[in-house]
Design an enzyme around this catalytic site. Structure first.
Site, PDB file in Angstrom:
ATOM      1  N   LYS A  66      54.523  34.363  28.224  1.00  0.00           N
ATOM      2  CA  LYS A  66      53.302  34.911  28.837  1.00  0.00           C
ATOM      3  C   LYS A  66      52.880  36.245  28.212  1.00  0.00           C
ATOM      4  CE  LYS A  66      54.019  32.959  33.458  1.00  0.00           C
ATOM      5  NZ  LYS A  66      53.976  33.237  34.898  1.00  0.00           N
ATOM      6  N   ASP A 102      48.095  33.524  37.996  1.00  0.00           N
ATOM      7  CA  ASP A 102      49.184  33.749  38.959  1.00  0.00           C
ATOM      8  C   ASP A 102      48.712  34.561  40.173  1.00  0.00           C
ATOM      9  OD1 ASP A 102      51.149  32.346  37.565  1.00  0.00           O
ATOM     10  OD2 ASP A 102      51.692  34.092  36.362  1.00  0.00           O
TER      11      ASP A 102
END
Ligand code: ATR
Length: 276
Positions: A66, A102
């Site tokens: 990420k 997220d």
């Protein structure tokens, strides 16, 4: 031809994303398939360029990719993922663009249970990757975010980066927790504390909680962590972690396809995979 979606990561074999997305794809009757691909940090650039060249519909990124995604010159992150410092969703429609869903996953999971958090005092435990996404997202919708992290300096750095984009945020150490919780509306655990196998652990105990509080734990293994069991016993409302996973996936799916997938179907697939 069947469209391909996927998650890149290492390790990736335990990811719940394939079952969740494939359940949505089946429910929508799409000609597509979502796979897990083991991709190393060093291989990420080639893997993304390859996926783009092969016409993938989109990919998710997980550990340890990420943050690495932001180091790739060709990937264009949006403002939120750049602020967070991590990309979990890549879209190939218009160049190679990065997003982070997220935080919005956590926001939707929480707001399903308690409505808008604008103006609410949210105590956020943690300052790691998950907490960063949540802090940026919650601050962007006008919550007052009170970060409490074991390593205070890390919490302070997160607070500084969120306030530099206009967020209402402050950082504290564990010693302030009791006082902060007395006047809080929401408590979010964004640490790994309480996750299998150390299921007896919790940072906050029931005596620090009050019935008006909403307690959200992003840990979903187990679904009811010790924190949530204690919160329930204290009369607080609880939100379990699987819906953050479901909504971050649903938002990625929407970015790729323009279609909001059926979250109830995705939730059922995740719970089945967890054996719940
Ligand atoms: P992730 O990307 O999953 O958020 P991370 O970046 O490793 O993972 O962050 C883990 C978070 O959990 C951090 O906030 C960490 O606190 P520190 O910054 O002090 O390390 C927190 N954490 C992990 N184990 C903990 C424990 N036993 N007690 C308190 N906090 C803990």
């Amino acid at each position: 031809m069947e469209e391909v979606f996927g998650v890149f990561g290492d390790p990736v074999e335990h990811s719940l994303s394939p079952v969740m997305h494939n359940a949505a794809i089946s429910a929508l009757g799409m000609k597509a398939r979502y796979h897990a691909f083991r991709v190393s940090r060093e291989g990420l650039g080639d893997a993304l360029l390859g996926a783009c060249a092969m016409g993938f519909g989109g990919v998710n990124l997980t550990i340890p990719l990420k943050e690495r995604a932001l180091e790739l010159g060709f990937l264009e992150p949006d403002a939120l993922s750049r602020g967070i410092g991590a990309v979990n969703t890549v879209d190939f429609k218009d160049g190679i663009r990065g997003f982070n869903t997220d935080g919005v996953g956590a926001l939707r999971a929480l707001e399903d249970a308690c409505g808008s958090i604008r103006g609410k005092r949210v105590v956020l435990l943690g300052a790691g990757g998950a907490a960063r996404a949540i802090a940026f997202q919650f601050a962007s919708v006008g919550a007052r975010v009170l970060i409490v992290n074991r390593t205070e300096e890390r919490g302070r750095r997160l607070a500084e980066s969120v306030s530099s984009v206009g967020g209402d945020v402050e950082a504290f150490g564990f010693a302030s927790l009791g006082e902060l919780l007395d006047s809080a509306h929401v408590l979010v655990n964004a640490t790994s504390v309480g996750m299998y196998p150390l299921v007896n652990r919790t940072i906050v105990t029931g005596d620090m909680l009050h019935p008006g509080l909403v307690v959200f734990d992003i840990v979903y293994n187990p679904l009811k962590t010790r924190l949530l069991l204690e919160a329930e016993a204290a009369g607080a409302r609880i939100v379990t972690g699987e819906m953050m996973l479901v909504y971050q996936g649903a938002e990625a799916f929407r970015i790729w396809t323009g279609v909001m997938p059926p979250v109830d179907v995705m939730k059922r697939a995740v719970l089945d995979a967890l054996g719940v």
